[in-house]
Write an enzyme that holds these catalytic residues in place. Structure first.
Site, PDB file in Angstrom:
ATOM      1  N   CYS A  16       0.830  -1.206   0.000  1.00 36.55           N
ATOM      2  CA  CYS A  16       0.000   0.000   0.000  1.00 36.55           C
ATOM      3  C   CYS A  16       0.869   1.262   0.000  1.00 36.55           C
ATOM      4  CB  CYS A  16      -0.998  -0.035   1.159  1.00 36.55           C
ATOM      5  SG  CYS A  16      -2.373   1.117   0.908  1.00 36.55           S
ATOM      6  N   HIS A  50      -3.898  -4.868  -0.140  1.00 35.03           N
ATOM      7  CA  HIS A  50      -3.504  -5.463   1.132  1.00 35.03           C
ATOM      8  C   HIS A  50      -3.593  -6.985   1.061  1.00 35.03           C
ATOM      9  CE1 HIS A  50      -3.133  -1.828   3.582  1.00 35.03           C
ATOM     10  NE2 HIS A  50      -4.029  -1.340   2.745  1.00 35.03           N
ATOM     11  N   GLU A  55      -2.631  -9.092   3.169  1.00 32.55           N
ATOM     12  CA  GLU A  55      -2.984  -9.617   4.499  1.00 32.55           C
ATOM     13  C   GLU A  55      -4.469  -9.503   4.784  1.00 32.55           C
ATOM     14  OE1 GLU A  55      -1.698  -6.711   3.833  1.00 32.55           O
ATOM     15  OE2 GLU A  55      -2.313  -5.208   5.299  1.00 32.55           O
TER      16      GLU A  55
END
Lengths: 257, 202
Positions: B79, B184, B186
């Site tokens: 990001c 993202h 994750e």
């Protein structure tokens, strides 16, 4: 292509998931960590966690519970309830929240939105608006009034105007709950949602009223919502997130299957 | 050991948690000496470009990150961590990023009804399917985005995938040992975790 999001919402009271009708008559709906894992497995697009009594009882959101949930899921996670200042926001982000949702305190001191957005970025600042229908003053048209303190306190503020102002201050997303429709399963408040999506240029999450698959479709198709939030329909296993998405996909709404 | 840079701006837990779930040995740090010792480095990037540059500069993390990359050790930016690889950003005029890549970071335009931030699940269209992060991942898979700014690299050859929002923008950058994701991983459930696994196994 950016898809429309389906977001289960955990209303939390005293460490349990609860759900009521029009913000009252709360019933137990499970353990937050277990419920979160189920939604992650169902490929929910996001999860919202609202500590619904935090503001009223001036309690701080249960940081430990946020940590427990964040540890167990791999999807975006928004936390709200009782957030009063920048320190609260930082603590929640550190506990594993990706975004925070401001409500009562944002109405009382709108500068908190600007301060939070400049500190952490607009993309993690959600402004939640609880709105109830009222008669517009001047022309007799329908309007919507903002309520705070978990829907207990009317403010006299117009919901559409407040949404616009919140975005100007730096809100990156609006979480719009219709108090008239919340928990009724009569469908989303299409006129309210449509007014707000037309007034702001950030994503709008519609909330309150989902009871059937068609309600989701109507909210995306007619009101232009970017995401639909729902609680009862998922908590009581009437539909899975996957079933909602398949229904939408078959009808041409872009969703992630 | 994989070091994750924490310059004090918020949620880096999810990145760490995802790495640990893949069996990786991780260290969350703001210490340049830790960075000098690690095999792989992750810059998650939270907050605004200017604040991040300032905080990293103050803690000696700009120099340490640049040194890591220059030694051809494996690097992953996530990001804002992607955007920080560039020289400058429209988000914070006057702030100087790492300058590893030439180009600039721009804000999505609200014109033509585009909503900003670009928030939600969108697809990655492979440009360089040989990118090692794509192992086991289908072209056009969905990942989670949450950003108002995007990078426009001067060297088009570093673009490994694009994503359509208004126009196509660069969503994954790859050059030798440098990897950067605008989304993202994750937060991207199975697809994101597979990318993280691919990164751990590099």
């Amino acid at each position: 292509m950016l898809t429309k999001r389906i977001i289960p919402c955990l209303d939390i009271k005293e460490g349990r998931v609860v759900k009521g009708v029009k913000f009252t008559g709360l019933k137990d709906a499970g353990d937050p960590v277990e419920v979160s894992k189920v939604y992650d497995a169902q490929k929910a697009d996001e999860l919202v966690f609202l500590d619904i009594t935090a503001s009223l009882e001036e309690r701080k959101t249960l940081i430990g519970l946020v940590e427990d949930i964040a540890k167990n899921i791999f999807m975006p996670f928004t936390v709200g309830g009782g957030i009063g200042d920048i320190t609260d926001i930082r603590n929640l982000l550190n506990a594993g929240a990706d975004k925070v949702s401001l409500n009562t305190q944002a109405v009382k001191s709108p500068e908190l939105i600007a301060e939070a957005a400049s500190k952490f970025g607009s993309q993690c600042i959600v402004v939640a608006i609880d709105a109830r229908q009222c008669r517009g003053s001047a022309d007799g048209n329908v309007g919507w009034e903002v309520y705070i303190n978990g829907g207990r306190t009317p403010t006299g503020i117009d919901a559409v105007a407040w949404a616009t102002q919140a975005c100007e201050l730096g809100a990156g997303e609006i979480l719009l709950t219709s108090m008239d429709y919340d928990g009724t399963k009569n469908g989303y408040d299409i006129p309210l949602t449509k007014q707000v999506t037309g007034a702001v240029n950030v994503p709008v999450i519609a909330s309150g009223g989902a009871g059937s698959l068609a309600h989701f479709f109507d909210c995306f198709h007619e009101a232009g919502a970017d995401a639909c939030l729902a609680a009862s329909i998922f908590h009581y296993q009437e539909y899975s997130v996957g079933q909602v998405k398949e229904y939408l996909y078959e009808r041409g709404i872009p969703v992630r299957i | 050991m994989i070091a994750i840079i924490d310059y004090g701006m918020g949620n880096i837990h999810s990145v760490r948690k995802a790495l640990i779930s893949m069996g990786a040995e991780t260290l969350v740090t703001n210490n340049p000496q830790d960075i000098a010792r690690c095999d792989k480095l992750i810059l998650p990037g939270v907050g605004a470009f200017g604040d991040a540059v300032k905080d990293m500069e103050r803690q000696g993390l700009i120099k340490a990150t640049r040194a890591h990359i220059e030694k051809k050790k494996v690097f992953l930016g996530i990001c804002l961590g992607l955007q920080l690889l560039f020289e400058k950003s429209e988000e914070s005029f006057g702030s100087k990023g790492l300058g590893i890549f030439k180009g600039t970071v721009k804000r999505f335009s609200n014109s033509s009804g585009l909503k900003v931030p670009h928030m939600g699940w969108n697809q990655v269209q492979f440009v360089k399917s040989a990118c090692p992060l794509f192992k086991g991942i289908d072209n056009n898979s969905f990942v989670y985005f949450c950003h108002s700014f995007y990078a426009e690299p001067a060297q088009k050859e570093i673009i490994a995938s694009t994503t359509g929002y208004g126009a196509d923008f660069a969503s994954i950058l790859w050059q030798d040992t440098i990897f950067a994701l605008q989304f993202h991983p994750e937060k991207s459930q199975g697809v994101g975790l597979q990318m993280i696994k691919n990164f751990v196994e590099l």
